[in-house]
Structure formats: C-alpha cells, structure tokens
Design a protein around this motif. Structure first.
Motif, short mmCIF file in Angstrom:
data_model
loop_
_atom_site.label_atom_id
_atom_site.label_comp_id
_atom_site.label_asym_id
_atom_site.label_seq_id
_atom_site.Cartn_x
_atom_site.Cartn_y
_atom_site.Cartn_z
N LEU A 1 -41.19 0.89 -25.79
CA LEU A 1 -39.84 0.69 -26.34
C LEU A 1 -38.85 0.47 -25.20
CD1 LEU A 1 -38.10 2.59 -29.23
CD2 LEU A 1 -36.93 2.32 -27.04
N LEU A 2 -38.96 1.28 -24.15
CA LEU A 2 -38.05 1.10 -23.01
C LEU A 2 -38.21 -0.28 -22.40
CD1 LEU A 2 -36.08 2.24 -20.88
CD2 LEU A 2 -38.09 3.07 -19.62
N GLY A 3 -39.45 -0.70 -22.21
CA GLY A 3 -39.67 -2.04 -21.66
C GLY A 3 -39.10 -3.11 -22.55
N ASN A 4 -39.33 -2.98 -23.85
CA ASN A 4 -38.84 -4.00 -24.78
C ASN A 4 -37.32 -4.03 -24.82
OD1 ASN A 4 -40.02 -5.94 -26.86
ND2 ASN A 4 -38.42 -4.93 -28.05
N LEU A 5 -36.70 -2.86 -24.63
CA LEU A 5 -35.24 -2.79 -24.58
C LEU A 5 -34.69 -3.72 -23.50
CD1 LEU A 5 -33.12 0.43 -24.79
CD2 LEU A 5 -32.72 -1.17 -22.93
N PHE A 6 -35.37 -3.76 -22.35
CA PHE A 6 -34.92 -4.66 -21.27
C PHE A 6 -35.07 -6.12 -21.68
CE2 PHE A 6 -35.58 -0.85 -18.58
CZ PHE A 6 -34.33 -0.81 -18.00
N ALA B 1 -37.73 -9.04 -15.66
CA ALA B 1 -38.73 -8.52 -14.73
C ALA B 1 -39.12 -7.09 -15.11
CB ALA B 1 -38.19 -8.56 -13.30
N LEU B 2 -38.15 -6.27 -15.49
CA LEU B 2 -38.44 -4.89 -15.88
C LEU B 2 -39.28 -4.85 -17.15
CD1 LEU B 2 -35.00 -3.25 -15.10
CD2 LEU B 2 -37.19 -2.65 -14.05
N PHE B 3 -38.97 -5.71 -18.09
CA PHE B 3 -39.76 -5.79 -19.33
C PHE B 3 -41.22 -6.08 -19.02
CE2 PHE B 3 -41.25 -9.22 -22.38
CZ PHE B 3 -41.87 -8.34 -23.25
N ILE C 1 -42.97 -3.19 -16.95
CA ILE C 1 -43.26 -1.97 -17.71
C ILE C 1 -44.42 -2.19 -18.65
CG2 ILE C 1 -42.36 -0.40 -19.49
CD1 ILE C 1 -39.61 -0.65 -18.09
N TRP C 2 -44.43 -3.31 -19.37
CA TRP C 2 -45.53 -3.56 -20.31
C TRP C 2 -46.85 -3.77 -19.57
CZ3 TRP C 2 -45.87 -5.08 -25.83
CH2 TRP C 2 -44.82 -4.52 -26.58
#
Length: 313
Positions: free
Chosen positions: A196-201, A243-245, A248-249
């Motif tokens: 979820l955090l990754g998708n938020l980005f 990049a963060l998305f 993280i995934w």
C-alpha cells in the motif's frame, strides 16, 4: 436497492449519468484495478479464483464510479472555474447534487453487495475504504498534498485483497463465524501495508501529473495540490515517487513472485517512467495529461509481471 438510483428517463439523460461516472474514460478505474488484482495474486500465491476476481473487478468499477459522484458534488463550485471540468454534469447543472449523490449511493451499495459475498474481515475493511473515499474530495481544501490522501483511497484494494483471501471462507457470514476487529487486522499481513505504501507513491506520481494540467486554474481558486506544493520541483517529485513505487514493490516481492518475468514487468514499467519524464518535462497541459492518461499501462506492466511470474515459474 434499485429504488435508490434515479432512473434516467431518456437516452440523453443516460448519457449524462455515464459522463458523471466517466464511463468513456476507463483509465481511472484501471489505475485502481491493477494494484488490487496484483495483491489478489500475491495473497493467493497465484490465480485467486473466479469469484474473488469478479468481486474485485466489478467492485473497483462501481466504487470508482461512486467516488466520481461524490467528488463532482464536493467540487462543483471549484470545477466551474477550471477549463477541463467546467462542463461536468453536476458543475453545469444538468444533474443536481441530490441526484448525483443518490446515484453514487446506489453504486456504493451495489459494491457493498459484492463485498458481502467475501468474509467478515473484508466487510470490516470496506467501511475504512469508504471513509477514506469520502474524505478525499475535502482534503483538497486543507491538505498541501491531497494526493497522499488519494493514494490511501486508491490503494485500499490491496489490504482488502489480502483479507478476502486470508480472512475466512466466503460462507463465514452465513454460518455466523466468530469475528473481531483484531481478527480483521490479523487478516492483513505487514506485506500488504508495505505494498500500500509503495502504491501510494505511484498515485502521488500520476495524480501530480494530473494536477500539473490544472495548476494555473487551481492557483486562481485556492485549491491545494501536490503540483502547487512542489513548485519547480514537480517533475523531480513525480520521478522520485515513481522510483519509490517500483523500488518498494520490487524489494517486497523479490522473494515471493517466482521466475524472471516479474522483473521484466518492472523493467517495462521503468521504461514507461522514462517516457513520462519526456512528456512532463515541458509542463505543458497536453504532455502532462497524456502522461496521466496512459499511466494504467505502467500499472498493467507490474501486474502482468506478477501474473506471468506465478503462471510460468
């Protein structure tokens, strides 16, 4: 439930309701769909079954449509000052706020009917998802980065996917299975919150591109957006969020999704990020809107990599 839906009385009226829910612009619900389906595959360790697949596909379309109804009512006084949104059905007065809210409520009830076929844990999480959906339209008035609130709303299919797979059998409600809030929480592992955090980005990235389209109008009416908050660092912020998305995934799933095809999907998504950089670097309305509109292909690349990894390992 059907009685709550204002019945269109003519083909022209039906077209207005279809315009209200952006029926001819499926990119919106595709942006919600790919991470939710990816989470389903991950939670199930492969194909999740036709029942859950149907629930999440139809539920995503219905809830995104309901969200459009609420958003257009909340923003109707702002939208008339924005070139791109001035002719939306509620803003232009062709559909009343009451009609739009009733229609949206009917769509949300239909989506809830689908959730009722899953389990008690997923039903509990659906209320949290609805709350965030209702909060977002008003966040744009008070939060400097409302895209982060949208990121939570657009990512809530991920924990719901895990709870649908792991929170109990579909017949749990009918048999009176034991339920508690702690059980609902336990049905969603830390992995789901990391995704979820990754998708938020990702949501911040593509909705900032969207906000860049309307920046001039939003500045005039006092709307808060990430494009305004980031200022001259908007392009850098978009690329960093992408990049963060992907990072993280990739890190979260590297030991879960078998085979090399998952990484092929990540590489395909990263290639699209580089293309988007060329589209938005000039900050033109056309380039930024094109980048936003085609973002669902980036999400599809990641989803396709997940499915291929499980299928052909």
């Amino acid at each position: 439930m059907a009685a709550t839906l204002p019945a269109p009385s003519s083909p022209g009226r039906l077209a207005l309701y279809l315009d209200l829910i952006r029926w001819n612009r499926p990119a919106g619900w595709l942006l919600l769909l790919w991470p939710s389906l990816g989470a389903l595959w991950i939670a199930a360790g492969g194909f999740p079954g036709w029942h859950l697949l149907a629930v999440f596909v139809l539920g995503t379309v219905l809830m995104r449509s309901a969200g459009c109804c609420v958003n257009d009512v909340a923003d109707r006084d702002f939208d008339r000052h924005v070139k791109r949104t001035a002719q939306r059905p509620v803003t232009s007065g062709r559909i009343s706020p009451r009609e739009a809210l009733l229609f949206g409520a009917g769509l949300a009830l239909a989506a809830f009917g689908l959730v009722l076929t899953t389990n008690l844990a997923t039903i509990a999480w659906s209320f949290a998802a609805l709350a965030v959906t209702l909060i977002y339209p008003f966040a744009k008035r008070y939060v400097s980065m409302p895209q982060a609130v949208l990121g939570v709303a657009f990512s809530f299919g991920i924990p719901m996917a895990f709870s649908a797979v792991r929170g109990g059998p579909p017949w749990e409600l009918a048999t009176g299975g034991a339920f508690s809030l702690s059980a609902a929480w336990a049905s969603v592992p830390p992995l789901a919150w990391l995704l979820l955090l990754g998708n938020l980005f990702w949501v911040i990235a593509y909705d900032t591109e969207y906000a860049m389209v309307d920046r001039d109008d939003d500045l005039k009416i006092g709307m808060k957006t990430s494009a305004i908050t980031l200022g001259r660092f908007d392009v850098a912020g978009v690329l960093a969020s992408y990049a963060l998305f992907l990072a993280i995934w990739t890190l979260a799933l590297r030991s879960l999704v078998p085979g090399w095809l998952f990484y092929a999907g990540i590489v395909a998504a990263a290639a699209q990020v580089l293309w988007h950089a060329t589209l938005i670097k000039g900050r033109t309305r056309e380039g930024c809107f094109k980048a936003f509109r085609l973002n669902h292909w980036l999400g599809f690349a990641v989803f396709a990599g997940i499915v291929a990894g499980y299928t052909f390992a």
